[in-house]
Design an enzyme around this catalytic site. Sequence first.
Site, PDB file in Angstrom:
ATOM      1  N   LEU A  24     -19.531  39.137  47.337  1.00 31.80           N
ATOM      2  CA  LEU A  24     -19.092  39.519  45.993  1.00 31.80           C
ATOM      3  C   LEU A  24     -17.574  39.436  45.830  1.00 31.80           C
ATOM      4  O   LEU A  24     -16.814  39.747  46.744  1.00 31.80           O
ATOM      5  CB  LEU A  24     -19.553  40.948  45.682  1.00 31.80           C
ATOM      6  CG  LEU A  24     -21.064  41.171  45.763  1.00 31.80           C
ATOM      7  CD1 LEU A  24     -21.412  42.613  45.395  1.00 31.80           C
ATOM      8  CD2 LEU A  24     -21.837  40.203  44.882  1.00 31.80           C
ATOM      9  N   HIS A  25     -17.166  39.006  44.637  1.00 27.99           N
ATOM     10  CA  HIS A  25     -15.749  39.001  44.266  1.00 27.99           C
ATOM     11  C   HIS A  25     -15.635  39.630  42.880  1.00 27.99           C
ATOM     12  O   HIS A  25     -16.656  40.051  42.295  1.00 27.99           O
ATOM     13  CB  HIS A  25     -15.185  37.578  44.319  1.00 27.99           C
ATOM     14  CG  HIS A  25     -15.986  36.578  43.539  1.00 27.99           C
ATOM     15  ND1 HIS A  25     -16.079  36.612  42.158  1.00 27.99           N
ATOM     16  CD2 HIS A  25     -16.761  35.548  43.942  1.00 27.99           C
ATOM     17  CE1 HIS A  25     -16.853  35.617  41.762  1.00 27.99           C
ATOM     18  NE2 HIS A  25     -17.298  34.975  42.820  1.00 27.99           N
ATOM     19  N   GLY A  27     -15.425  38.483  40.027  1.00 24.51           N
ATOM     20  CA  GLY A  27     -16.312  37.916  38.998  1.00 24.51           C
ATOM     21  C   GLY A  27     -17.644  38.657  38.973  1.00 24.51           C
ATOM     22  O   GLY A  27     -18.126  39.074  37.907  1.00 24.51           O
ATOM     23  N   HIS A  28     -18.257  38.853  40.151  1.00 26.25           N
ATOM     24  CA  HIS A  28     -19.536  39.588  40.206  1.00 26.25           C
ATOM     25  C   HIS A  28     -19.343  41.034  39.762  1.00 26.25           C
ATOM     26  O   HIS A  28     -20.164  41.588  39.034  1.00 26.25           O
ATOM     27  CB  HIS A  28     -20.079  39.641  41.641  1.00 26.25           C
ATOM     28  CG  HIS A  28     -20.348  38.317  42.264  1.00 26.25           C
ATOM     29  ND1 HIS A  28     -19.570  37.793  43.257  1.00 26.25           N
ATOM     30  CD2 HIS A  28     -21.344  37.423  42.049  1.00 26.25           C
ATOM     31  CE1 HIS A  28     -20.055  36.624  43.641  1.00 26.25           C
ATOM     32  NE2 HIS A  28     -21.129  36.374  42.920  1.00 26.25           N
ATOM     33  N   GLY A 142     -23.065  35.461  34.686  1.00 24.69           N
ATOM     34  CA  GLY A 142     -21.683  35.086  34.397  1.00 24.69           C
ATOM     35  C   GLY A 142     -21.601  33.785  33.611  1.00 24.69           C
ATOM     36  O   GLY A 142     -22.382  32.859  33.834  1.00 24.69           O
ATOM     37  N   LYS A 144     -19.338  31.707  33.986  1.00 19.99           N
ATOM     38  CA  LYS A 144     -18.793  30.680  34.885  1.00 19.99           C
ATOM     39  C   LYS A 144     -19.859  29.608  35.184  1.00 19.99           C
ATOM     40  O   LYS A 144     -19.582  28.425  35.194  1.00 19.99           O
ATOM     41  CB  LYS A 144     -18.318  31.376  36.160  1.00 19.99           C
ATOM     42  CG  LYS A 144     -18.295  30.564  37.396  1.00 19.99           C
ATOM     43  CD  LYS A 144     -16.976  29.898  37.588  1.00 19.99           C
ATOM     44  CE  LYS A 144     -16.942  29.035  38.809  1.00 19.99           C
ATOM     45  NZ  LYS A 144     -18.077  29.135  39.693  1.00 19.99           N
ATOM     46  N   ASP A 145     -21.106  30.053  35.422  1.00 20.36           N
ATOM     47  CA  ASP A 145     -22.208  29.100  35.625  1.00 20.36           C
ATOM     48  C   ASP A 145     -22.904  28.929  34.282  1.00 20.36           C
ATOM     49  O   ASP A 145     -23.991  29.470  34.054  1.00 20.36           O
ATOM     50  CB  ASP A 145     -23.160  29.625  36.700  1.00 20.36           C
ATOM     51  CG  ASP A 145     -22.484  29.659  38.051  1.00 20.36           C
ATOM     52  OD1 ASP A 145     -22.087  28.597  38.542  1.00 20.36           O
ATOM     53  OD2 ASP A 145     -22.317  30.766  38.598  1.00 20.36           O
ATOM     54  N   SER A 181     -17.047  32.257  44.982  1.00 24.43           N
ATOM     55  CA  SER A 181     -17.124  32.474  46.440  1.00 24.43           C
ATOM     56  C   SER A 181     -16.616  31.235  47.174  1.00 24.43           C
ATOM     57  O   SER A 181     -16.141  31.324  48.302  1.00 24.43           O
ATOM     58  CB  SER A 181     -18.560  32.738  46.882  1.00 24.43           C
ATOM     59  OG  SER A 181     -19.226  33.534  45.960  1.00 24.43           O
TER      60      SER A 181
HETATM   61  O1  PAF Z   1     -25.502  32.683  40.311  1.00 28.10           O
HETATM   62  C1  PAF Z   1     -26.022  33.034  41.405  1.00 28.10           C
HETATM   63  O2  PAF Z   1     -25.379  33.660  42.240  1.00 28.10           O
HETATM   64  C2  PAF Z   1     -27.461  32.659  41.695  1.00 28.10           C
HETATM   65  O3  PAF Z   1     -27.768  31.404  41.187  1.00 28.10           O
HETATM   66  C3  PAF Z   1     -28.473  33.712  41.212  1.00 28.10           C
HETATM   67  C4  PAF Z   1     -28.489  33.828  39.704  1.00 28.10           C
HETATM   68  C5  PAF Z   1     -28.150  35.053  41.843  1.00 28.10           C
HETATM   69  C6  PAF Z   1     -29.876  33.307  41.661  1.00 28.10           C
HETATM   70  O4  PAF Z   1     -29.974  33.243  43.047  1.00 28.10           O
END
Ligand code: PAF
Length: 275
Positions: A24-25, A27-28, A142, A144-145, A181
């Site tokens: 985790l960073h 962003g999370h 997020g 970001k994705d 990450s």
């Molecule tokens: O974005 C992520 O970290 C992953 O794709 C997720 C949504 C946790 C699914 O494994």
Amino acid sequence: MRIELTADKLNAAGCALIPTMGALHEGHLSLVRLARARTDRPVVATVFVNPTQFNDPADLERYPRDLERDAVLCAEAGADIVFAPAVETVYPPDQPRQPVTIPPVAHLPQLEDAGRPGHFEGVCQVVSRLFDLCQPVAAVFGEKDWQQLQTVRAMVTLQHRPIDIWAGPIVRESDGLAMSSRNTHLDDKHRLDARALYRALNASTNAPDPSSAEALMHAELEAINADIQYAAVRDAETLMPLVEHTDRPARALVCAFVGGVRLLDNAPWQPRRQD
Ligand code: PAF
């Protein structure tokens, strides 16, 4: 805050869920804080490195894992539960995997699917399983994705799940690089080069139309010799190419390998007004 390793005692129905793969960073953690600020319901962060979304077994193997550290960070950010299931809990070996409906936005030839075929099948599969195990009323993803966010939204609609999807804004380093990450894999030179992704997005805002925006983004990325995967302006929701004179929201999306590290970024886009 408590850590659960199996779903037996999870008791999380009605929670707000933040699916993560750990490492985790900020962003999370901003997603955990967003959930905490929005609801009094239990906030559950999942830490699960999902094998079905990795194309490269070596990438899966070297994915950083440190549950103790992640749990401390989640607690500080306001989570009530960290759910860190084993692979057998998510994918019980004695049960057939449920087929999952994959929305069209997951399969667009020039975006993520080109470089990571099958990736969103894995994401939809694991997110569906986590939804089944945790029974959330809301889940946070997020921006970001961006393609993942649109894929999950569309999947939830197709599956008629009563789950609100909340979007967390991109968190950036002070020089603009989106937090990821993967940034820790950049050496000093490529860490500097990686700023080009944000420069590319900024450059795109000077363009009167999508194709000039794409050319400007390419130029920024070529200037650092990045291996460009895509630099595209798309409909923000369907991720299809923009139709002319549309007033639907648009998004500029970039993906490139910098020093062997695959980086993604995106930003809202609109044509520069010509007076
Ligand atoms: O974005 C992520 O970290 C992953 O794709 C997720 C949504 C946790 C699914 O494994």
